[in-house]
Design a protein around this motif. Structure first.
Motif, mmCIF file in Angstrom:
data_model
loop_
_atom_site.group_PDB
_atom_site.id
_atom_site.type_symbol
_atom_site.label_atom_id
_atom_site.label_comp_id
_atom_site.label_asym_id
_atom_site.label_seq_id
_atom_site.Cartn_x
_atom_site.Cartn_y
_atom_site.Cartn_z
ATOM 1 N N UNK A 20 0.867 -1.133 -0.138
ATOM 2 C CA UNK A 20 -0.165 -0.058 -0.065
ATOM 3 C C UNK A 20 0.928 1.246 -0.069
ATOM 4 N N UNK A 21 2.066 1.079 0.690
ATOM 5 C CA UNK A 21 2.860 2.211 0.640
ATOM 6 C C UNK A 21 3.510 2.600 -0.795
ATOM 7 N N UNK A 22 3.510 1.792 -1.732
ATOM 8 C CA UNK A 22 3.844 2.069 -3.161
ATOM 9 C C UNK A 22 2.589 2.636 -3.828
ATOM 10 N N UNK A 30 -3.747 0.939 -5.420
ATOM 11 C CA UNK A 30 -3.918 0.107 -4.044
ATOM 12 C C UNK A 30 -4.508 0.871 -2.921
ATOM 13 N N UNK A 31 -5.192 2.171 -3.346
ATOM 14 C CA UNK A 31 -5.505 3.273 -2.301
ATOM 15 C C UNK A 31 -6.838 2.416 -1.478
ATOM 16 N N UNK A 34 -6.409 0.196 1.369
ATOM 17 C CA UNK A 34 -5.765 0.547 2.753
ATOM 18 C C UNK A 34 -6.831 0.311 3.891
ATOM 19 N N UNK A 35 -7.968 0.329 3.787
ATOM 20 C CA UNK A 35 -8.898 0.468 5.184
ATOM 21 C C UNK A 35 -9.445 -1.045 5.062
ATOM 22 N N UNK A 36 -8.929 -1.959 4.307
ATOM 23 C CA UNK A 36 -9.561 -3.202 4.305
ATOM 24 C C UNK A 36 -9.186 -4.221 5.500
#
Length: 388
Positions: A20-22, A30-31, A34-36
């Protein structure tokens, strides 16, 4: 696998955060992930799916037990301890009882099955080598070689270095300039000869007690102490010897090869090397010192940096190991004084780095010696030019 889900899925969760950082993976954003909640997704998996997912692990991960680093899972209960003899007997009995597989075509004598293998022709390069090479040596050399007998040709082969064309007797006779009486020629066979008796090596008559006393008195004539092959020294004698040599200011060479040294004497040797600042050569080969103690002795050479030659090969443990070799290599690279290192390294990296450092130390010593000679010659030239 009890206790493995937290470690494994914890690593998956960390890897997912790194992805996710990428923000993108294979061009996809992939944003949205993030909260999945991964725990909620894992709770929806069946036990079979969880088992398949946990099989995909890193076999080199030291944080997991060895039983959980492999994808092999055996559900069968153990039948008992391994009995190798019964297992071999069972395999042999099963091989004898199993019938042979019937052949599709029965064997008939003289009948060739399939295609007959024909070797390919040799390449052109080998064919050219087999051809005779015509050399024009001149009439004088051709007549000399044509009239020479086989013994003279053997001597010529020895002069030219064609040792594979001669047997052992011919080779040694040509080196010593002797003539072989029998005309053995090129097809001569070396017969067995009785080996010459060699006198046994005389025993080392050095007195350890007298040597200890001379070391304590700082005898100026005792610059080399040879205790090789003296195996009857007690632990108390070796301890007193090391203590006396540690405070000696005259000793330069110490030889203690094949004297039964072990790790219990290693501490005294370490103290000897660290305290004595005049010794230049140490030899403790053919003893029972462990690789870890050898590394400590090499590290002790960094204390005063006066030892130029250190030999500790042919110990009980022939292989030092990669970790010990790398540790010794680091100590050698930090030592600008050592010129000779008598150790056998199994790994090419350690062997090359140690050789390079020893060569660098020799070059540094040679340049220092050349610079000193240049300064002396310059000073002598200046003195000669000054008026008296």
């Amino acid at each position: 696998m009890p206790g493995s889900r937290t470690n494994f899925f914890g690593g998956v969760r960390d890897d997912f955060k790194d992805m996710n950082a990428n923000k993108k993976l294979y061009g996809k954003d992939l944003s949205e992930y993030e909260n999945m909640d991964l725990d909620e997704l894992l709770d929806q998996l069946t036990p079979e799916e969880v088992d398949i997912l946990t099989r995909d692990v890193d076999p080199d991960d030291d944080l997991m037990p060895p039983s959980q680093r492999t994808s092999y899972r055996c559900e069968k209960d153990p039948t008992g301890p391994l009995n190798r003899k019964r297992l071999i007997e069972h395999i042999q009995q099963q091989a004898l009882n199993e019938p042979d597989r019937p052949e599709m075509v029965p064997y008939q004598q003289g009948v060739v099955r399939g295609k007959k293998w024909i070797p390919p022709p040799p390449p052109l390069a080998e064919q050219r080598l087999e051809e005779e090479i015509a050399l024009d040596l001149g009439d004088e050399y051709e007549s000399a070689l044509g009239e020479a007998n086989e013994n003279e040709l053997v001597d010529l082969a020895a002069i030219l270095g064609f040792h594979s064309m001669m047997n052992q007797d011919q080779y040694h006779a040509s080196l010593l300039g002797k003539r072989i009486e029998s005309d053995v020629g090129w097809a001569g066979i070396t017969r067995a000869t009785r080996p010459k008796p060699m006198a046994p090596e005389p025993p080392n008559m050095t007195d350890p007690e007298q040597s200890i006393e001379r070391l304590r008195q700082d005898d100026p004539d005792l610059q080399m102490l040879n205790l090789n092959n003296i195996k009857n020294m007690s632990d108390e004698q070796i301890e007193r010897l090391c203590d006396a040599a540690a405070s000696n200011t005259r000793l330069e060479n110490l030889y203690m090869s094949n004297t039964g040294l072990s790790d219990r004497h290693g501490e005294h040797l370490v103290a000897l090397i660290e305290k004595n600042n005049t010794i230049k050569e140490i030899s403790i080969e053919s003893n029972f010192i462990s690789p870890a103690m050898i590394a400590r002795l090499v590290k002790a050479l960094l204390k005063n940096k006066t030892v130029e030659a250190f030999r500790a090969a042919n110990q009980r443990s022939q292989v030092l190991g990669n970790k010990i070799e790398m540790e010794i290599t680091k100590y050698v690279e930090d030592n600008p004084t050592i010129l000779q290192m008598g150790l056998h390294f199994e790994f090419n990296d350690a062997r090359a780095r140690v050789s390079a450092q020893l060569q660098k130390n020799r070059d540094r010593l040679r340049l220092r010696r050349i610079g000193r000679a240049c300064r002396n010659s310059t000073a002598g030239f200046v003195r000669r030019q000054l008026p008296v």
